[in-house]
Each structure stands twice: as C-alpha cells, then as structure tokens.
Design a protein around this motif. Structure first.
Motif, PDB file in Angstrom:
ATOM      1  N   ALA A  79       0.834  -1.205   0.000  1.00  0.00           N
ATOM      2  CA  ALA A  79       0.000   0.000   0.000  1.00  0.00           C
ATOM      3  C   ALA A  79       0.865   1.250   0.000  1.00  0.00           C
ATOM      4  CB  ALA A  79      -0.930   0.006   1.209  1.00  0.00           C
ATOM      5  N   GLY A  80       1.982   1.221   0.734  1.00  0.00           N
ATOM      6  CA  GLY A  80       2.896   2.359   0.733  1.00  0.00           C
ATOM      7  C   GLY A  80       3.519   2.572  -0.627  1.00  0.00           C
ATOM      8  N   ALA A  81       3.910   1.484  -1.282  1.00  0.00           N
ATOM      9  CA  ALA A  81       4.488   1.608  -2.622  1.00  0.00           C
ATOM     10  C   ALA A  81       3.445   2.105  -3.609  1.00  0.00           C
ATOM     11  CB  ALA A  81       5.047   0.260  -3.080  1.00  0.00           C
ATOM     12  N   ALA A  82       2.209   1.651  -3.474  1.00  0.00           N
ATOM     13  CA  ALA A  82       1.149   2.085  -4.381  1.00  0.00           C
ATOM     14  C   ALA A  82       0.810   3.552  -4.169  1.00  0.00           C
ATOM     15  CB  ALA A  82      -0.092   1.219  -4.180  1.00  0.00           C
ATOM     16  N   SER A  83       0.867   4.024  -2.919  1.00  0.00           N
ATOM     17  CA  SER A  83       0.520   5.421  -2.654  1.00  0.00           C
ATOM     18  C   SER A  83       1.581   6.381  -3.181  1.00  0.00           C
ATOM     19  CB  SER A  83       0.297   5.641  -1.158  1.00  0.00           C
ATOM     20  OG  SER A  83       1.510   5.464  -0.457  1.00  0.00           O
ATOM     21  N   VAL A  84       2.807   5.911  -3.355  1.00  0.00           N
ATOM     22  CA  VAL A  84       3.853   6.769  -3.908  1.00  0.00           C
ATOM     23  C   VAL A  84       3.587   7.041  -5.387  1.00  0.00           C
ATOM     24  CG1 VAL A  84       6.304   6.831  -4.512  1.00  0.00           C
ATOM     25  CG2 VAL A  84       5.613   6.076  -2.249  1.00  0.00           C
ATOM     26  N   THR A  85       3.095   6.034  -6.099  1.00  0.00           N
ATOM     27  CA  THR A  85       2.872   6.199  -7.530  1.00  0.00           C
ATOM     28  C   THR A  85       1.543   6.865  -7.850  1.00  0.00           C
ATOM     29  OG1 THR A  85       1.869   4.015  -7.732  1.00  0.00           O
ATOM     30  CG2 THR A  85       4.260   4.182  -8.082  1.00  0.00           C
ATOM     31  N   GLN A  86       0.617   6.888  -6.917  1.00  0.00           N
ATOM     32  CA  GLN A  86      -0.704   7.486  -7.152  1.00  0.00           C
ATOM     33  C   GLN A  86      -0.974   8.523  -6.077  1.00  0.00           C
ATOM     34  OE1 GLN A  86      -3.395   8.734  -8.866  1.00  0.00           O
ATOM     35  NE2 GLN A  86      -3.254   6.716  -9.831  1.00  0.00           N
ATOM     36  N   SER A  87      -1.072   9.783  -6.467  1.00  0.00           N
ATOM     37  CA  SER A  87      -1.236  10.860  -5.483  1.00  0.00           C
ATOM     38  C   SER A  87      -2.654  10.925  -4.918  1.00  0.00           C
ATOM     39  CB  SER A  87      -0.873  12.207  -6.113  1.00  0.00           C
ATOM     40  OG  SER A  87      -1.694  12.435  -7.247  1.00  0.00           O
ATOM     41  N   ASP A  88      -3.651  10.467  -5.658  1.00  0.00           N
ATOM     42  CA  ASP A  88      -5.038  10.502  -5.205  1.00  0.00           C
ATOM     43  C   ASP A  88      -5.335   9.254  -4.371  1.00  0.00           C
ATOM     44  OD1 ASP A  88      -7.725  10.912  -4.830  1.00  0.00           O
ATOM     45  OD2 ASP A  88      -8.287  10.441  -6.902  1.00  0.00           O
ATOM     46  N   PRO A  89      -5.593   9.381  -3.043  1.00  0.00           N
ATOM     47  CA  PRO A  89      -5.836   8.193  -2.206  1.00  0.00           C
ATOM     48  C   PRO A  89      -7.059   7.380  -2.643  1.00  0.00           C
ATOM     49  CG  PRO A  89      -5.573  10.157  -0.844  1.00  0.00           C
ATOM     50  CD  PRO A  89      -5.604  10.614  -2.258  1.00  0.00           C
ATOM     51  N   GLY A  90      -8.015   8.028  -3.292  1.00  0.00           N
ATOM     52  CA  GLY A  90      -9.197   7.302  -3.744  1.00  0.00           C
ATOM     53  C   GLY A  90      -8.933   6.378  -4.922  1.00  0.00           C
ATOM     54  N   ARG A  91      -7.845   6.602  -5.639  1.00  0.00           N
ATOM     55  CA  ARG A  91      -7.534   5.789  -6.814  1.00  0.00           C
ATOM     56  C   ARG A  91      -6.418   4.776  -6.567  1.00  0.00           C
ATOM     57  NH1 ARG A  91      -6.341   9.087 -11.774  1.00  0.00           N
ATOM     58  NH2 ARG A  91      -6.601   7.053 -12.713  1.00  0.00           N
ATOM     59  N   VAL A  92      -5.878   4.723  -5.360  1.00  0.00           N
ATOM     60  CA  VAL A  92      -4.787   3.788  -5.046  1.00  0.00           C
ATOM     61  C   VAL A  92      -5.325   2.371  -5.101  1.00  0.00           C
ATOM     62  CG1 VAL A  92      -3.232   3.008  -3.220  1.00  0.00           C
ATOM     63  CG2 VAL A  92      -3.498   5.436  -3.655  1.00  0.00           C
ATOM     64  N   ARG A  93      -4.617   1.510  -5.813  1.00  0.00           N
ATOM     65  CA  ARG A  93      -4.953   0.088  -5.890  1.00  0.00           C
ATOM     66  C   ARG A  93      -3.807  -0.705  -5.277  1.00  0.00           C
ATOM     67  NH1 ARG A  93      -5.417  -1.158 -11.738  1.00  0.00           N
ATOM     68  NH2 ARG A  93      -3.944   0.516 -11.916  1.00  0.00           N
ATOM     69  N   ILE A  94      -4.090  -1.441  -4.227  1.00  0.00           N
ATOM     70  CA  ILE A  94      -3.079  -2.219  -3.512  1.00  0.00           C
ATOM     71  C   ILE A  94      -3.080  -3.635  -4.083  1.00  0.00           C
ATOM     72  CG2 ILE A  94      -2.339  -3.071  -1.255  1.00  0.00           C
ATOM     73  CD1 ILE A  94      -4.298  -0.681  -0.259  1.00  0.00           C
ATOM     74  N   PRO A  95      -1.933  -4.098  -4.615  1.00  0.00           N
ATOM     75  CA  PRO A  95      -1.914  -5.450  -5.176  1.00  0.00           C
ATOM     76  C   PRO A  95      -1.930  -6.523  -4.095  1.00  0.00           C
ATOM     77  CG  PRO A  95       0.203  -4.349  -5.481  1.00  0.00           C
ATOM     78  CD  PRO A  95      -0.699  -3.379  -4.811  1.00  0.00           C
ATOM     79  N   VAL A  96      -2.855  -7.460  -4.236  1.00  0.00           N
ATOM     80  CA  VAL A  96      -2.994  -8.580  -3.310  1.00  0.00           C
ATOM     81  C   VAL A  96      -2.892  -9.857  -4.131  1.00  0.00           C
ATOM     82  CG1 VAL A  96      -4.501  -9.704  -1.637  1.00  0.00           C
ATOM     83  CG2 VAL A  96      -4.477  -7.220  -1.804  1.00  0.00           C
ATOM     84  N   GLN A  97      -2.037 -10.777  -3.688  1.00  0.00           N
ATOM     85  CA  GLN A  97      -1.829 -12.027  -4.413  1.00  0.00           C
ATOM     86  C   GLN A  97      -3.034 -12.952  -4.264  1.00  0.00           C
ATOM     87  OE1 GLN A  97       1.686 -14.184  -3.460  1.00  0.00           O
ATOM     88  NE2 GLN A  97       3.013 -12.412  -3.658  1.00  0.00           N
ATOM     89  N   LYS A  98      -3.211 -13.775  -5.273  1.00  0.00           N
ATOM     90  CA  LYS A  98      -4.284 -14.766  -5.242  1.00  0.00           C
ATOM     91  C   LYS A  98      -4.126 -15.682  -4.029  1.00  0.00           C
ATOM     92  CE  LYS A  98      -6.141 -18.593  -7.909  1.00  0.00           C
ATOM     93  NZ  LYS A  98      -5.973 -19.410  -9.111  1.00  0.00           N
ATOM     94  N   GLY A  99      -2.900 -16.020  -3.676  1.00  0.00           N
ATOM     95  CA  GLY A  99      -2.652 -16.899  -2.534  1.00  0.00           C
ATOM     96  C   GLY A  99      -3.053 -16.295  -1.203  1.00  0.00           C
ATOM     97  N   ASP A 100      -3.167 -14.962  -1.141  1.00  0.00           N
ATOM     98  CA  ASP A 100      -3.564 -14.309   0.108  1.00  0.00           C
ATOM     99  C   ASP A 100      -5.063 -14.423   0.358  1.00  0.00           C
ATOM    100  OD1 ASP A 100      -0.935 -13.596   0.554  1.00  0.00           O
ATOM    101  OD2 ASP A 100      -1.143 -11.633  -0.373  1.00  0.00           O
ATOM    102  N   PHE A 101      -5.836 -14.806  -0.669  1.00  0.00           N
ATOM    103  CA  PHE A 101      -7.272 -14.992  -0.478  1.00  0.00           C
ATOM    104  C   PHE A 101      -7.557 -16.129   0.491  1.00  0.00           C
ATOM    105  CE2 PHE A 101      -8.246 -13.582  -5.101  1.00  0.00           C
ATOM    106  CZ  PHE A 101      -7.713 -12.348  -4.832  1.00  0.00           C
ATOM    107  N   MET A 102      -6.648 -17.103   0.555  1.00  0.00           N
ATOM    108  CA  MET A 102      -6.892 -18.238   1.447  1.00  0.00           C
ATOM    109  C   MET A 102      -6.984 -17.780   2.896  1.00  0.00           C
ATOM    110  SD  MET A 102      -3.389 -20.357   1.797  1.00  0.00           S
ATOM    111  CE  MET A 102      -2.005 -19.645   2.647  1.00  0.00           C
TER     112      MET A 102
END
Length: 168
Positions: A79-102
């Motif tokens: 989330a920290g890395a994603a917020s650096v590339t996107q200045s608008d907090p409403g548009r930040v997309r945090i990558p979550v791995q498929k394996g984390d769904f378990m």
C-alpha cells in the motif's frame, strides 16, 4: 536391490539426440494479483484480526500466531508503494496475491467455528467474492526490490457490481 546407473543428460530434438544437455525447465506459474482499495484493505485487516481474536479466545492452547500480522504488514508495504505512484488516495490500488485470499477463507472458517461476529463473517465473504470476481482483470508490474505494484498508467479494472465494503 536395484541401482540405477547415472545417465548423462539428454535432449531429444527433431534432428536427433543431443547428449550432455539438460532439458528445458517449464516456466514457473505466474503470480496473479488483484487491486484493493484502501477501504477494502482496512476491512481485510479488521477481518483477519477479528478471526485471530476469536481463535485466541476459543483455543488459548494454540498460542500466538504471527502469520496474519506478517501478511498485514506485507500488504501495507504494498500500500505504501502504491501510494507513492498514485497521489489521489481514492484511486490507489493495492496489489494482493491470489494466494492471500486463502487467509480470508481461513478467517471465515474461524469466525464461524468460534462464534465470532456474524456481520464480520458476512463482510469477509463479500470481500472474498469481490476478490475472486476481480481476479484475472488486473495486471501487476514487479518493480525493483520485489515489491509488486500496479502501473499507474494501466487501465482501471472492469467494474464489478459489488460495492466497496464499509469500514466498521
């Protein structure tokens, strides 16, 4: 007892056999990611911590487990890395791995098994369904340091009819 004689590596080609070469290894499986909003990330954290609390109350003999807190820490790094590339907090997309769904599946099981808050279990099921719906619609880019993040210029995900989850 039978012993197998060490055989030299062999590669078979359409033109003949080549001795002393190793066969090509298959490609490793591709890691799939979906993008979560900050609100969904907070809901994910709340669900995992509630499930851990339910388990700890019902089964004190299991002791303390750091696995969910390690996962939460790793997701907040993304989330920290994603917020650096996107200045608008409403548009930040945090990558979550498929394996984390378990972890959501385990949290749902623990909340239901150890009689946790039913609303939290419903939120967990809704988040899991949303994650499964978004899977395959996102493309992740791995940047230096091994931290996954989405390309800010990539097109946004296709809208799914599930609304964002509320924060309790």
């Amino acid at each position: 007892m039978f012993f197998r004689k060490n055989q030299r590596p062999v590669t078979r080609t359409p033109h003949g056999t080549v001795y002393g070469t190793l066969p090509q290894r298959p490609e490793p499986p591709r890691v799939e990611y979906i993008g979560m909003t900050l609100a969904e990330m907070e809901t994910f954290e709340r669900i995992l911590l509630h499930a851990e609390e339910c388990t700890r109350k019902a089964r004190p003999d299991l002791g303390y487990s750091r696995s969910s807190t390690d996962l939460i820490g790793r997701l907040y790094q993304s989330a920290g890395a994603a917020s650096v590339t996107q200045s608008d907090p409403g548009r930040v997309r945090i990558p979550v791995q498929k394996g984390d769904f378990m972890w959501l599946e385990f949290a749902i099981r623990d909340i239901e098994m150890y009689r946790g808050n039913p609303q939290t279990a419903r939120d967990a099921r809704q988040l899991l369904n949303r994650c499964n719906a978004l899977l395959g619609q996102q493309r992740a880019v791995i940047h230096a340091g091994g931290t996954p993040m989405f390309d800010p210029d990539a097109p946004g995900p296709v809208s799914v009819d599930a609304p964002e989850l509320p924060i309790h």
